[in-house]
Design a protein around this motif. Structure first.
Motif, PDB file in Angstrom:
ATOM      1  N   ILE B  15       0.826  -1.210   0.000  1.00 29.60           N
ATOM      2  CA  ILE B  15       0.000   0.000   0.000  1.00 29.60           C
ATOM      3  C   ILE B  15       0.858   1.257   0.000  1.00 29.60           C
ATOM      4  CG2 ILE B  15      -0.234   0.047   2.506  1.00 29.60           C
ATOM      5  CD1 ILE B  15      -2.896   1.104  -0.089  1.00 29.60           C
ATOM      6  N   ASP B  16       2.010   1.229   0.663  1.00 28.31           N
ATOM      7  CA  ASP B  16       2.841   2.434   0.694  1.00 28.31           C
ATOM      8  C   ASP B  16       3.328   2.791  -0.711  1.00 28.31           C
ATOM      9  OD1 ASP B  16       4.347   0.155   0.625  1.00 28.31           O
ATOM     10  OD2 ASP B  16       5.908   0.892   1.962  1.00 28.31           O
ATOM     11  N   LEU B  19       0.399   4.122  -2.766  1.00 27.43           N
ATOM     12  CA  LEU B  19       0.060   5.508  -2.412  1.00 27.43           C
ATOM     13  C   LEU B  19       1.049   6.488  -3.008  1.00 27.43           C
ATOM     14  CD1 LEU B  19      -0.999   4.967   1.299  1.00 27.43           C
ATOM     15  CD2 LEU B  19      -2.482   5.604  -0.612  1.00 27.43           C
ATOM     16  N   ILE B  20       2.318   6.124  -3.019  1.00 29.50           N
ATOM     17  CA  ILE B  20       3.310   6.996  -3.659  1.00 29.50           C
ATOM     18  C   ILE B  20       3.007   7.111  -5.152  1.00 29.50           C
ATOM     19  CG2 ILE B  20       5.735   7.149  -4.318  1.00 29.50           C
ATOM     20  CD1 ILE B  20       6.413   6.001  -1.547  1.00 29.50           C
ATOM     21  N   LEU B  22       0.154   6.838  -6.619  1.00 30.09           N
ATOM     22  CA  LEU B  22      -1.068   7.613  -6.848  1.00 30.09           C
ATOM     23  C   LEU B  22      -0.912   9.075  -6.410  1.00 30.09           C
ATOM     24  CD1 LEU B  22      -3.738   5.039  -5.628  1.00 30.09           C
ATOM     25  CD2 LEU B  22      -2.988   5.504  -7.966  1.00 30.09           C
ATOM     26  N   GLY B  23       0.128   9.382  -5.680  1.00 31.99           N
ATOM     27  CA  GLY B  23       0.292  10.734  -5.144  1.00 31.99           C
ATOM     28  C   GLY B  23       0.983  11.687  -6.090  1.00 31.99           C
ATOM     29  N   LEU B  28      -2.136  10.006 -11.337  1.00 31.21           N
ATOM     30  CA  LEU B  28      -3.542   9.931 -10.944  1.00 31.21           C
ATOM     31  C   LEU B  28      -4.443  10.069 -12.167  1.00 31.21           C
ATOM     32  CD1 LEU B  28      -5.236   9.646  -8.380  1.00 31.21           C
ATOM     33  CD2 LEU B  28      -5.323  12.128  -8.238  1.00 31.21           C
ATOM     34  N   VAL B  96     -10.419   6.751  -5.577  1.00 30.35           N
ATOM     35  CA  VAL B  96      -9.581   7.515  -6.505  1.00 30.35           C
ATOM     36  C   VAL B  96     -10.402   7.990  -7.702  1.00 30.35           C
ATOM     37  CG1 VAL B  96      -7.685   7.295  -8.134  1.00 30.35           C
ATOM     38  CG2 VAL B  96      -7.446   6.407  -5.816  1.00 30.35           C
TER      39      VAL B  96
END
Lengths: 99, 99
Positions: B15-16, B19-20, B22-23, B28, B96
């Motif tokens: 997940i980390d 998230l990176i 998608l950040g 995105l 998202v």
DNA sequence: TCGATGGTTCGAGTTGATTCGAACCGTACA
DNA sequence: TGTACGGTTCGAATCAACTCGAACCATCGA
């Protein structure tokens, strides 16, 4: 005197800002620390970080809407905005915490 | 000859790293473009970006497990790994895309 | 009132991510 | 063959984010 700090309303939460906030290991650790619903003092969450660096991360988390902070005396009590995040982005926090 | 590119198995998704991935606004946007399940050619997803910059983002998305890419001739066909992401992090992609 | 404490803000330094051009590789097609 | 095309890799430049110390502010306790 317990005063509230400014923070975005539930409807104003933006997934792109939340993802940026979560996309950093320090902030991800903060979220996981608060995941059980506890209200914690800032210095207990990030004890090994300088005050200014920690404050930077508080700001990112607060302004993206991930955390809530309430002043109590000279201390900030921090909680995860689980209700708001679950309402707007169901499943997101669970993925972060369990993943 | 359709050949597969190396990518993390469903159980290995972290997940980390997701998230990176998608950040970042560009990545995105890629995810949202692919959200309807389409398989698209790279140059159709990021037509205004240089090849090398686009390739950098493909790598981040691929290695974090967000997208799948399959070579078809000299073109890469890209899809979202919705099944795997939904299985490991239920609700994440919906947040998202709908957020 | 005074000193200690918890956080913020500011500016500067550092690190890391993003971007780009150029060179390269493999495939398709003439 | 040879040439055009889609992507990757490399190195360097740029830009954003993170980090820190110092100064500052407000609060608490002595």
């Amino acid at each position: 005197m317990a005063e509230e700090l400014r923070l975005p309303a539930r409807e104003a939460l933006r997934i792109d800002e939340v993802l940026i906030a979560l996309g950093h290991p320090v902030r991800l650790r903060v979220v996981r620390t608060l995941a059980d619903g506890r209200e914690m003092a800032c210095r207990d969450i990030l004890p090994d970080m300088t005050k200014s660096s920690a404050s930077h991360h508080w700001k990112v988390l607060r302004e993206s809407g991930v955390i809530h902070q309430r002043r109590e005396g000279r201390c900030l009590r921090t909680t995860l905005r689980r209700d708001d995040l679950d309402a707007r982005f169901p499943g997101l926090l669970d993925a972060v915490v369990n993943g």
